[in-house]
Design a protein around this motif. Structure first.
Motif, PDB file in Angstrom:
ATOM      1  N   GLY A 216       0.834  -1.204   0.000  1.00 56.10           N
ATOM      2  CA  GLY A 216       0.000   0.000   0.000  1.00 56.10           C
ATOM      3  C   GLY A 216       0.869   1.254   0.000  1.00 56.10           C
ATOM      4  O   GLY A 216       0.617   2.201  -0.754  1.00 56.10           O
ATOM      5  N   GLY A 217       1.899   1.251   0.837  1.00 50.22           N
ATOM      6  CA  GLY A 217       2.809   2.392   0.917  1.00 50.22           C
ATOM      7  C   GLY A 217       3.485   2.642  -0.416  1.00 50.22           C
ATOM      8  O   GLY A 217       3.545   3.788  -0.897  1.00 50.22           O
ATOM      9  N   LEU A 218       3.978   1.590  -1.033  1.00 54.24           N
ATOM     10  CA  LEU A 218       4.654   1.738  -2.319  1.00 54.24           C
ATOM     11  C   LEU A 218       3.679   2.234  -3.383  1.00 54.24           C
ATOM     12  O   LEU A 218       4.026   3.058  -4.233  1.00 54.24           O
ATOM     13  CB  LEU A 218       5.285   0.407  -2.744  1.00 54.24           C
ATOM     14  N   PHE A 219       2.444   1.751  -3.299  1.00 50.50           N
ATOM     15  CA  PHE A 219       1.409   2.161  -4.249  1.00 50.50           C
ATOM     16  C   PHE A 219       1.149   3.654  -4.105  1.00 50.50           C
ATOM     17  O   PHE A 219       1.125   4.405  -5.082  1.00 50.50           O
ATOM     18  CB  PHE A 219       0.136   1.357  -3.968  1.00 50.50           C
ATOM     19  N   TYR A 220       1.025   4.082  -2.831  1.00 49.45           N
ATOM     20  CA  TYR A 220       0.770   5.495  -2.542  1.00 49.45           C
ATOM     21  C   TYR A 220       1.916   6.367  -3.071  1.00 49.45           C
ATOM     22  O   TYR A 220       1.687   7.383  -3.733  1.00 49.45           O
ATOM     23  CB  TYR A 220       0.602   5.676  -1.032  1.00 49.45           C
TER      24      TYR A 220
ATOM     25  N   TRP B  92       9.686  -1.844  -7.365  1.00 46.95           N
ATOM     26  CA  TRP B  92       9.572  -2.232  -5.951  1.00 46.95           C
ATOM     27  C   TRP B  92       8.169  -2.717  -5.635  1.00 46.95           C
ATOM     28  O   TRP B  92       7.989  -3.718  -4.935  1.00 46.95           O
ATOM     29  CB  TRP B  92       9.919  -1.036  -5.043  1.00 46.95           C
ATOM     30  N   PHE B  93       7.190  -1.978  -6.169  1.00 51.20           N
ATOM     31  CA  PHE B  93       5.814  -2.393  -5.929  1.00 51.20           C
ATOM     32  C   PHE B  93       5.595  -3.792  -6.483  1.00 51.20           C
ATOM     33  O   PHE B  93       5.068  -4.673  -5.809  1.00 51.20           O
ATOM     34  CB  PHE B  93       4.848  -1.406  -6.598  1.00 51.20           C
ATOM     35  N   GLN B  94       6.063  -4.006  -7.698  1.00 50.88           N
ATOM     36  CA  GLN B  94       5.885  -5.301  -8.353  1.00 50.88           C
ATOM     37  C   GLN B  94       6.531  -6.410  -7.519  1.00 50.88           C
ATOM     38  O   GLN B  94       5.958  -7.474  -7.307  1.00 50.88           O
ATOM     39  CB  GLN B  94       6.497  -5.221  -9.756  1.00 50.88           C
ATOM     40  N   ARG B  95       7.722  -6.118  -6.992  1.00 50.00           N
ATOM     41  CA  ARG B  95       8.474  -7.116  -6.220  1.00 50.00           C
ATOM     42  C   ARG B  95       7.709  -7.559  -4.971  1.00 50.00           C
ATOM     43  O   ARG B  95       7.571  -8.746  -4.703  1.00 50.00           O
ATOM     44  CB  ARG B  95       9.816  -6.509  -5.820  1.00 50.00           C
ATOM     45  N   TYR B  96       7.198  -6.569  -4.231  1.00 52.97           N
ATOM     46  CA  TYR B  96       6.535  -6.941  -2.982  1.00 52.97           C
ATOM     47  C   TYR B  96       5.085  -7.361  -3.199  1.00 52.97           C
ATOM     48  O   TYR B  96       4.516  -8.066  -2.370  1.00 52.97           O
ATOM     49  CB  TYR B  96       6.672  -5.813  -1.950  1.00 52.97           C
TER      50      TYR B  96
ATOM     51  N   THR C 176       4.098  -9.285  -5.929  1.00 50.29           N
ATOM     52  CA  THR C 176       4.203 -10.712  -6.268  1.00 50.29           C
ATOM     53  C   THR C 176       4.722 -11.506  -5.072  1.00 50.29           C
ATOM     54  O   THR C 176       4.262 -12.613  -4.807  1.00 50.29           O
ATOM     55  CB  THR C 176       5.144 -10.964  -7.464  1.00 50.29           C
ATOM     56  N   GLY C 177       5.677 -10.901  -4.337  1.00 48.10           N
ATOM     57  CA  GLY C 177       6.176 -11.552  -3.116  1.00 48.10           C
ATOM     58  C   GLY C 177       5.035 -11.834  -2.168  1.00 48.10           C
ATOM     59  O   GLY C 177       4.941 -12.903  -1.584  1.00 48.10           O
ATOM     60  N   GLY C 178       4.131 -10.850  -2.034  1.00 46.63           N
ATOM     61  CA  GLY C 178       3.003 -10.987  -1.119  1.00 46.63           C
ATOM     62  C   GLY C 178       2.122 -12.167  -1.457  1.00 46.63           C
ATOM     63  O   GLY C 178       1.801 -12.977  -0.589  1.00 46.63           O
ATOM     64  N   PHE C 179       1.753 -12.308  -2.737  1.00 49.22           N
ATOM     65  CA  PHE C 179       0.828 -13.414  -3.006  1.00 49.22           C
ATOM     66  C   PHE C 179       1.517 -14.778  -3.054  1.00 49.22           C
ATOM     67  O   PHE C 179       0.896 -15.782  -2.714  1.00 49.22           O
ATOM     68  CB  PHE C 179      -0.117 -13.136  -4.195  1.00 49.22           C
ATOM     69  N   THR C 180       2.785 -14.814  -3.449  1.00 41.60           N
ATOM     70  CA  THR C 180       3.457 -16.127  -3.358  1.00 41.60           C
ATOM     71  C   THR C 180       3.640 -16.523  -1.892  1.00 41.60           C
ATOM     72  O   THR C 180       3.509 -17.693  -1.535  1.00 41.60           O
ATOM     73  CB  THR C 180       4.838 -16.145  -4.048  1.00 41.60           C
TER      74      THR C 180
END
Lengths: 278, 146, 270
Positions: free
Chosen positions: A211-215, A236-240, A242-246
């Protein structure tokens, strides 16, 4: 201390006076009975070495295997049980050896091998052995995720099956947790999949981080240009993301394992409460 | 004189034979089989961040733990090395100080690209490349063969 | 497996399993079948029974070495042969191997200087070996040049190793660092790590570019410019360090290969 002194006396008397093969064997057996397993193995190996006609093997293999089993060298123990099995003629003893081998393989987490050992049991089992077979089968099936068969085996070992029944229903509910669902939920809203499996800490963590990175990305996009936001925050957003759902998927898998482990141990607790448990 | 030998014999043999294990604990048959399935526990203790000797080490250990707990925990496992880049960072700062350790870490971050696997040894268990700042690079000496 | 190995050894013996002769057979079997821990115990007993037999002592030291108990091995040697210089040749070799395995090179050298059983030629070879293992090729060359016999296979092998080690092309860490100071990444490319070099170049380049852009757009007081600048500088300095390290690694790898070769030669010769 007295035990130690006693052993020193025994061993040194042997060393000083020398022994025939029979005396050595009985010395090994004494050590075995005293549960001095690793010392006993050494002496048994000596007997095997000097046993020129192979007369003693039959008597010794099982003891060596038991020593190794009790000192938690399960792989070696399984090999010696194999030798013991083929030099044994009594069906009842052969079955016992099969159980021990199955136990070795279970502890080594080689469930298929354990199952093969149980299939090798003779059709007609001796007193107490059929309950033992149920005990091992229950464990093997549970470990292999064949829960219906496991339930049957566990139930046949107890007189009152209500608790076992409840535990297996609890286990059924664990099966409903879906790692895939957790993954998809976290794809829709980061952190949701983690909440779904009950991991609040990681759920919040993932939510705040992405959320922070998105903001930051949106703000940079509005203030400057979206192209710039893209190169600075999107990776960075993409990294965390995809990291989040895996991670959500992995957390779900871990939760399943944790809960199954708990249920499994509660099942064993029930068996332990039975009169004359193993 | 002979007595002396026998006594020495006692002691020698007992030492040799007894240091193995006398424990031989007996577990129940059920007790043995409690851990035959995976308990799913994957928690890892970060020993790298312990035993800090000065403020700088405390600061870096704190940063390391923060990163591990809140950022790295949300990441896929992307580092190609073992120990991972953040672990390498804290270890090298602790061993070589902030300046050299910092340089080593920045260099490591650029090397963490997976393009030159032949430069490193492979750890078979994790399939990661070995690159440990603590390791001294010795060659095997007289090999243990004969 | 062990059990299968057991049978070929079972032939003709008397009934008493703990006699000296039988224990010797059993000890030999244990040593041959790789059960070194058990072998140390058996040979301790045998040496206790017959403390004047040198071949038993040799096997005892060997069993300690092969089971990896170097310190116990050294201790037992000092007990069995209080005058280490007087030790017979095979024992002295076992003792030397333990010291070499432990990388106790100074102790090894002073032992060889004193030993009366090791011939002068072997002493030179042993010292050359440790110097090669210790990456001191120049000293090794000086040591080996005292060796007269050109026909000796080990000496010839070492000579070839030393020739390659001393004359082979090395990469200079200073040059690598200097190259990377001028153009980031080129130092690594020079040490044949061009992929790492390229990545370093991109990292430093992107950070510098971003920093430049930020300063250009938002002025010198913009925090982002400073952040990119700091990270970029970090990568830049890290890369200079890394280039020197890469050169050292390159040289070390070459030397390592030669040391492995020397190790293999040593093991076949002794």
């Amino acid at each position: 201390m007295r035990r130690v002194l006693c052993l020193i006396l025994i061993i040194s008397s042997v060393a000083v006076h020398g022994q025939t093969i029979d005396q050595t064997l009985s010395f090994a057996n004494t050590l075995f009975e005293k549960k001095e397993y690793s010392n006993a193995v050494e002496v048994y190996k000596r007997v095997l070495f000097f046993d020129q006609n192979g007369e003693y093997g039959r008597e010794i293999y099982k003891n060596i295997a038991d020593c190794l089993y009790n000192t938690e060298k399960f792989e070696d123990a399984a090999n010696y049980y194999e030798l013991a099995f083929f030099s044994e003629s009594s069906d009842s003893v052969k079955n016992e050896i099969n159980f021990l081998k199955a136990s070795c393989y279970l502890i080594l987490r080689q469930y298929d091998y354990a199952q093969i050992e149980l299939l090798n049991l003779t059709d007609s089992l001796y007193s107490g052995q059929s309950r033992k077979r149920d005990y091992y089968e229950g464990m093997v099936y549970f470990a292999k995720d064949e829960f219906a068969a496991s339930e049957k085996s566990f139930k046949s070992q107890v007189s009152d099956t209500t608790i076992i029944h409840k535990l297996f229903r609890k286990n059924d509910r664990i099966s409903r947790i879906s790692p895939k669902k957790a993954k998809i939920l976290s794809m829709i809203i980061p952190g949701l999949g983690q909440f779904y499996v009950g991991d609040i800490k990681n759920g919040l963590n993932s939510m705040i981080l992405t959320g922070g990175l998105f903001y930051l990305g949106i703000r940079a996009g509005l203030n400057n240009s979206f192209w710039e936001a893209g190169i600075s925050t999107l990776p960075w957003f993409q990294r965390y993301y995809t990291g989040g759902f895996t991670k959500a998927e992995k957390i779900a898998q871990t939760k399943i394992k944790e809960r199954r482990y708990k249920v499994y141990n509660q099942l064993l607790d029930e068996l332990e409460k039975q009169p004359g448990s193993h | 004189m002979k007595m002396k030998y026998i006594v020495t014999g006692f002691l020698l043999l007992s030492l040799l034979l007894l240091k193995n294990d006398l424990k031989a604990q007996t577990k129940s048959e059920i007790g043995r089989h409690r851990n035959i399935i995976d308990d799913g526990n994957v928690k890892r203790e970060y020993t790298e961040a312990k035993n800090n000797k000065n403020e700088i080490q405390v600061l870096f250990s704190g940063l390391f733990l923060f990163y591990k707990t809140f950022v790295s925990s949300q990441d896929q496992s992307v580092c190609t090395f073992t120990p991972s880049c953040s672990e390498f960072g804290i270890l090298s700062v602790k061993q070589y100080g902030m300046i050299r350790g910092g340089m080593m870490t920045m260099d490591r971050l650029t090397r963490c690209n997976g393009l030159s696997p032949s430069n490193y040894e492979l750890e078979k268990k994790t399939m990661l490349l070995k690159d440990d700042p603590r390791e001294k690079k010795y060659v095997p000496i007289v090999s243990i063969v004969n | 497996m062990t059990v299968v190995l057991l049978f070929p050894f079972c032939n003709g013996f008397s009934q008493d399993l703990y006699t000296y002769e039988n224990s010797k057979k059993f000890g030999e079997y244990l040593l041959k079948s790789g059960q070194f821990d058990l072998a140390t115990k058996e040979y301790e007993r045998l040496v206790f029974l017959n403390s004047s037999n040198d071949s038993l002592k040799l096997n005892l030291i060997k069993a300690y070495r092969l089971s990896g108990k170097f310190d116990t091995g050294l201790l037992r040697v000092s007990q069995l042969y209080p005058e280490t210089a007087e030790m017979p040749f095979p024992h002295a070799m076992e003792y030397s191997k333990i010291l070499m395995n432990k990388r106790s090179f100074p102790e090894a050298v002073s032992f060889w200087n004193e030993s009366k059983s090791i011939p002068a030629e072997d002493k030179i070879l042993l010292k050359t070996t440790t110097l090669i293992f210790d990456s001191k090729f120049k000293n090794a060359q000086a040591q080996l040049s005292q060796f007269g016999n050109v026909q000796n296979p080990l000496a010839a092998g070492y000579q070839s190793i030393l020739d390659r080690g001393l004359n082979g092309k090395k990469k200079s860490p200073f040059l690598a660092a200097a190259l990377s100071t001028i153009v980031p990444g080129t130092g690594k490319a020079y040490t044949k790590n061009w992929k790492d070099g390229l990545i370093s170049f991109v990292f430093v380049g992107v950070m510098a570019f971003q920093s430049y852009r930020m300063f250009n757009k938002h002025g010198i007081n913009d925090a982002r410019g400073w952040i990119y600048g700091t990270i970029g500088t970090g990568f830049y300095i890290g890369n200079i360090y890394g280039s020197a390290k890469s050169a050292n690694d390159y040289n070390r790898k070459k030397i390592n290969t030669l040391q492995h070769e020397a190790s293999a030669l040593f093991n076949t010769y002794y």
